[in-house]
Design a protein around this motif. Structure first.
Motif, PDB file in Angstrom:
ATOM      1  N   LYS A 195      -7.165   7.131   0.736  1.00 19.10           N
ATOM      2  CA  LYS A 195      -8.135   6.162   1.246  1.00 19.10           C
ATOM      3  C   LYS A 195      -7.516   5.431   2.423  1.00 19.10           C
ATOM      4  O   LYS A 195      -6.358   5.016   2.380  1.00 19.10           O
ATOM      5  CB  LYS A 195      -8.521   5.153   0.161  1.00 19.10           C
ATOM      6  N   ALA A 196      -8.281   5.251   3.489  1.00 20.40           N
ATOM      7  CA  ALA A 196      -7.791   4.540   4.671  1.00 20.40           C
ATOM      8  C   ALA A 196      -7.849   3.033   4.431  1.00 20.40           C
ATOM      9  O   ALA A 196      -8.866   2.500   4.001  1.00 20.40           O
ATOM     10  CB  ALA A 196      -8.634   4.903   5.883  1.00 20.40           C
ATOM     11  N   VAL A 197      -6.718   2.356   4.712  1.00 21.32           N
ATOM     12  CA  VAL A 197      -6.639   0.905   4.526  1.00 21.32           C
ATOM     13  C   VAL A 197      -6.014   0.276   5.778  1.00 21.32           C
ATOM     14  O   VAL A 197      -4.934   0.689   6.209  1.00 21.32           O
ATOM     15  CB  VAL A 197      -5.788   0.544   3.296  1.00 21.32           C
ATOM     16  N   VAL A 198      -6.694  -0.708   6.352  1.00 21.47           N
ATOM     17  CA  VAL A 198      -6.166  -1.434   7.507  1.00 21.47           C
ATOM     18  C   VAL A 198      -5.138  -2.449   7.021  1.00 21.47           C
ATOM     19  O   VAL A 198      -5.377  -3.163   6.041  1.00 21.47           O
ATOM     20  CB  VAL A 198      -7.302  -2.150   8.265  1.00 21.47           C
ATOM     21  N   ILE A 199      -3.990  -2.521   7.702  1.00 18.72           N
ATOM     22  CA  ILE A 199      -2.904  -3.367   7.194  1.00 18.72           C
ATOM     23  C   ILE A 199      -2.544  -4.554   8.082  1.00 18.72           C
ATOM     24  O   ILE A 199      -1.807  -5.427   7.650  1.00 18.72           O
ATOM     25  CB  ILE A 199      -1.621  -2.545   6.949  1.00 18.72           C
ATOM     26  N   ASP A 200      -2.987  -4.599   9.319  1.00 20.03           N
ATOM     27  CA  ASP A 200      -2.563  -5.687  10.209  1.00 20.03           C
ATOM     28  C   ASP A 200      -3.782  -6.272  10.902  1.00 20.03           C
ATOM     29  O   ASP A 200      -4.455  -5.591  11.673  1.00 20.03           O
ATOM     30  CB  ASP A 200      -1.562  -5.161  11.244  1.00 20.03           C
ATOM     31  N   ILE A 214       0.849  -1.181   0.000  1.00 24.14           N
ATOM     32  CA  ILE A 214       0.000   0.000   0.000  1.00 24.14           C
ATOM     33  C   ILE A 214       0.890   1.238   0.000  1.00 24.14           C
ATOM     34  O   ILE A 214       1.651   1.464   0.943  1.00 24.14           O
ATOM     35  CB  ILE A 214      -0.926   0.033   1.236  1.00 24.14           C
ATOM     36  N   ASP A 215       0.803   2.026  -1.060  1.00 23.11           N
ATOM     37  CA  ASP A 215       1.593   3.254  -1.162  1.00 23.11           C
ATOM     38  C   ASP A 215       0.907   4.362  -0.361  1.00 23.11           C
ATOM     39  O   ASP A 215      -0.191   4.793  -0.712  1.00 23.11           O
ATOM     40  CB  ASP A 215       1.729   3.670  -2.636  1.00 23.11           C
ATOM     41  N   GLY A 216       1.539   4.781   0.722  1.00 22.81           N
ATOM     42  CA  GLY A 216       0.937   5.822   1.543  1.00 22.81           C
ATOM     43  C   GLY A 216       1.694   5.994   2.842  1.00 22.81           C
ATOM     44  O   GLY A 216       2.803   5.485   3.003  1.00 22.81           O
ATOM     45  N   VAL A 217       1.069   6.701   3.784  1.00 20.80           N
ATOM     46  CA  VAL A 217       1.689   6.942   5.090  1.00 20.80           C
ATOM     47  C   VAL A 217       0.734   6.463   6.183  1.00 20.80           C
ATOM     48  O   VAL A 217      -0.485   6.423   5.983  1.00 20.80           O
ATOM     49  CB  VAL A 217       2.019   8.438   5.304  1.00 20.80           C
ATOM     50  N   PRO A 218       1.280   6.099   7.358  1.00 21.77           N
ATOM     51  CA  PRO A 218       0.412   5.698   8.462  1.00 21.77           C
ATOM     52  C   PRO A 218      -0.524   6.828   8.875  1.00 21.77           C
ATOM     53  O   PRO A 218      -0.193   8.010   8.740  1.00 21.77           O
ATOM     54  CB  PRO A 218       1.399   5.365   9.587  1.00 21.77           C
ATOM     55  N   ILE A 251      -3.182   2.681   7.010  1.00 21.10           N
ATOM     56  CA  ILE A 251      -2.389   3.445   6.046  1.00 21.10           C
ATOM     57  C   ILE A 251      -3.315   4.339   5.236  1.00 21.10           C
ATOM     58  O   ILE A 251      -4.382   3.908   4.787  1.00 21.10           O
ATOM     59  CB  ILE A 251      -1.631   2.502   5.074  1.00 21.10           C
ATOM     60  N   MET A 252      -2.898   5.594   5.071  1.00 18.14           N
ATOM     61  CA  MET A 252      -3.622   6.496   4.184  1.00 18.14           C
ATOM     62  C   MET A 252      -3.034   6.334   2.783  1.00 18.14           C
ATOM     63  O   MET A 252      -1.992   6.895   2.461  1.00 18.14           O
ATOM     64  CB  MET A 252      -3.499   7.935   4.681  1.00 18.14           C
TER      65      MET A 252
END
Length: 200
Positions: free
Chosen positions: A163-168, A99-103, A147-148
């Protein structure tokens, strides 16, 4: 993270990404097109010690992500002997979409427009809805696990660039693990905390 492996099976490790309670994450590439992935690496001994089921966790991740817009996709999982410097460890490995973005924590700390903050709030409640539809609680929605993503969204979105994406999904369970005694927050409490930070 200081002794990142050079490779894990057919994946070339590009850089360390983050460290969690159970695992470390690495950005890796594979194939002739050098497609990026995130490898979530956990020593098998840790899963054995805490009596966690890695295969069940990965299959549950796939089930939730399959019908979700805001959960990172899991590609594969396997076990491998991995060399960290001079230390070889038997590890579980989950292969996730990159996911390309920042926390979220970093995203919130910068100056943001009202539209970006409003869309973020919408996304957080959509995340909550996706887990509730799956009959699960995430149990660890802190600012490092969301991650945004830098992505083009429909023009009717308030914020068309993130877009907000949950990673864990390592703490996902049937019910909430929130506990005042252990200072653990439930999903809704985490979302409210993020909203309060953004409002400030």
């Amino acid at each position: 993270l200081e002794s990142a492996p050079a490779s894990i099976r057919d994946y070339r490790v590009v850089r360390p990404l983050a460290r969690g309670f159970y695992s470390a994450a690495f950005v890796a590439e594979a194939g002739k097109l050098n497609r990026k992935y995130v490898l979530k690496v956990s020593p098998k001994a840790i899963y054995d010690f805490f009596k966690k089921d890695f295969e069940r966790e990965c299959k549950e991740h796939e089930r939730i992500a399959d019908t979700s817009e805001h959960v990172v996709k899991i590609i594969d999982f396997f076990d491998a002997e991995i060399l960290f410097g001079d230390l070889k460890l038997s590890c579980h490995v989950a292969v996730l979409d990159y996911i390309d973005g920042v926390p979220l924590a970093e995203f919130i700390s910068a100056d943001r427009s009202v539209a970006e903050i409003a869309q973020m709030a919408i996304d957080l409640f959509r995340i909550l809805g996706e887990f509730r539809r799956a009959g699960k609680s995430h149990n660890d929605l802190h600012g490092g696990n969301i991650i945004m993503q830098n992505v083009a969204r429909p023009m009717d979105s308030l914020d068309t660039r993130h877009k907000a994406v949950v990673i864990d999904l390592g703490s996902v369970a049937d019910g909430s693990k929130s506990s005042l005694e252990e200072c653990r927050l439930g999903d809704l409490h985490w979302i409210v905390r993020h909203l309060e930070e953004m409002a400030e």
